[in-house]
Design a protein around this motif. Sequence first.
Motif, short mmCIF file in Angstrom:
data_model
loop_
_atom_site.label_atom_id
_atom_site.label_comp_id
_atom_site.label_asym_id
_atom_site.label_seq_id
_atom_site.Cartn_x
_atom_site.Cartn_y
_atom_site.Cartn_z
N GLU A 79 0.85 -1.29 -0.19
CA GLU A 79 -0.11 0.05 0.05
C GLU A 79 0.81 1.21 0.06
O GLU A 79 1.81 1.40 0.75
CB GLU A 79 -1.06 0.00 1.27
CG GLU A 79 -1.93 -1.13 1.20
CD GLU A 79 -2.86 -1.01 2.52
OE1 GLU A 79 -3.10 0.19 3.03
OE2 GLU A 79 -3.25 -2.06 2.88
N ALA A 80 0.48 2.22 -0.98
CA ALA A 80 1.18 3.27 -1.27
C ALA A 80 1.20 4.09 0.22
O ALA A 80 0.28 4.40 0.57
CB ALA A 80 0.90 4.40 -2.04
N GLY A 81 2.50 4.67 0.80
CA GLY A 81 2.41 5.33 1.80
C GLY A 81 2.61 4.70 3.23
O GLY A 81 3.29 5.07 4.33
N LEU A 82 2.08 3.30 3.25
CA LEU A 82 2.33 2.72 4.38
C LEU A 82 3.63 1.65 4.42
O LEU A 82 4.35 1.62 5.23
CB LEU A 82 0.91 1.60 4.47
CG LEU A 82 1.13 0.75 5.85
CD1 LEU A 82 1.09 1.39 6.92
CD2 LEU A 82 -0.23 -0.20 5.31
N HIS A 83 3.73 1.36 3.35
CA HIS A 83 4.87 0.43 2.91
C HIS A 83 6.18 0.95 2.21
O HIS A 83 5.88 1.92 1.49
CB HIS A 83 4.49 -0.85 1.95
CG HIS A 83 3.56 -1.76 2.86
ND1 HIS A 83 2.05 -1.85 2.30
CD2 HIS A 83 3.43 -2.37 4.13
CE1 HIS A 83 1.45 -2.69 3.21
NE2 HIS A 83 2.10 -2.96 4.36
N LEU A 84 7.34 0.32 2.21
CA LEU A 84 8.36 0.87 1.43
C LEU A 84 8.08 0.89 -0.30
O LEU A 84 7.03 -0.10 -0.49
CB LEU A 84 9.61 0.14 1.43
CG LEU A 84 10.29 -0.02 2.93
CD1 LEU A 84 11.66 -0.63 2.83
CD2 LEU A 84 10.47 1.64 3.35
N GLU A 85 8.51 1.54 -1.21
CA GLU A 85 8.04 1.76 -2.45
C GLU A 85 8.14 0.16 -3.10
O GLU A 85 9.54 -0.18 -3.06
CB GLU A 85 8.40 2.86 -3.28
CG GLU A 85 8.00 4.25 -2.85
CD GLU A 85 8.49 5.08 -3.64
OE1 GLU A 85 8.86 4.77 -4.77
OE2 GLU A 85 8.06 6.38 -3.47
N ALA A 86 7.40 -0.20 -4.11
CA ALA A 86 7.71 -1.40 -4.79
C ALA A 86 9.02 -1.51 -5.39
O ALA A 86 9.87 -2.10 -5.65
CB ALA A 86 6.49 -1.77 -5.79
N LYS A 87 9.34 -0.49 -6.18
CA LYS A 87 10.39 0.03 -7.15
C LYS A 87 11.63 -0.24 -6.27
O LYS A 87 12.62 -0.84 -6.64
CB LYS A 87 10.60 1.31 -7.65
CG LYS A 87 11.57 1.39 -8.83
CD LYS A 87 11.53 2.89 -9.42
CE LYS A 87 10.27 3.16 -10.16
NZ LYS A 87 10.45 4.30 -10.82
N THR A 88 11.62 0.15 -5.06
CA THR A 88 12.91 0.00 -3.97
C THR A 88 12.74 -1.32 -3.67
O THR A 88 14.09 -1.83 -3.67
CB THR A 88 12.48 1.07 -2.71
OG1 THR A 88 12.45 2.29 -3.28
CG2 THR A 88 13.58 0.91 -1.83
#
Length: 205
Positions: A79-88
């Motif tokens: 989830e955006a804002g809650l978890h680290l970014e998928a790209k990272t």
Amino acid sequence: KGTMTAGNNVADLVVVLKTLPTKEAVEGLGNKVWETLKMKEPREVLTMIPNEKGFDLSNTEATGRILVTTIPPNMKKLEAGLHLEAKTLQAAHAAVRHSRWFEENAQQPTIKTLIRLLHDLKKRFTGFQPLSPWMLDLIAHYAILNNPGRQALPITQAYRRVLQLLSAGFFLPGSAGIADPCEGGQARVHTVMTLEEQDLVCLTA
């Protein structure tokens, strides 16, 4: 890997979590690692700084960059804002693949020496800054082993060959370059650079 250079004591370490990587969980992991290390070495001056990729652990002599990711099935649950970014997270998985490839294909001392020389060259000339460590690993391996005789070139010839390849446009748009061996052989490793960066690397060489 044996490719670290003097004055640049930074090492990357990837941690793969089974749980979803929330920013709070990553910071909590960093604090736990910091506490454990301080218990073992109470006099050590150690800092832990969270960042968007995980956290950095540093003392007066070296830095460990801890890259945090999660198991592949969790990628769809982010989830955006809650978890680290998928790209990272995907970049951390790529770092693991790069390390495994290096262990299997680039253990020759000549390759490691050439990589150290290329890192030094990158520090001396700003035009080589766009070259990532992964690009340097691959072009060193290519320059030494990819030749008609299939015999490893000596370090002096290989060093000159790297500069000849780059100056001839090996990493320019439209060039075959080097296929990324960790991405199915479809992606060309230099295409992650912008067109301006590709031109700058060629011009600098």
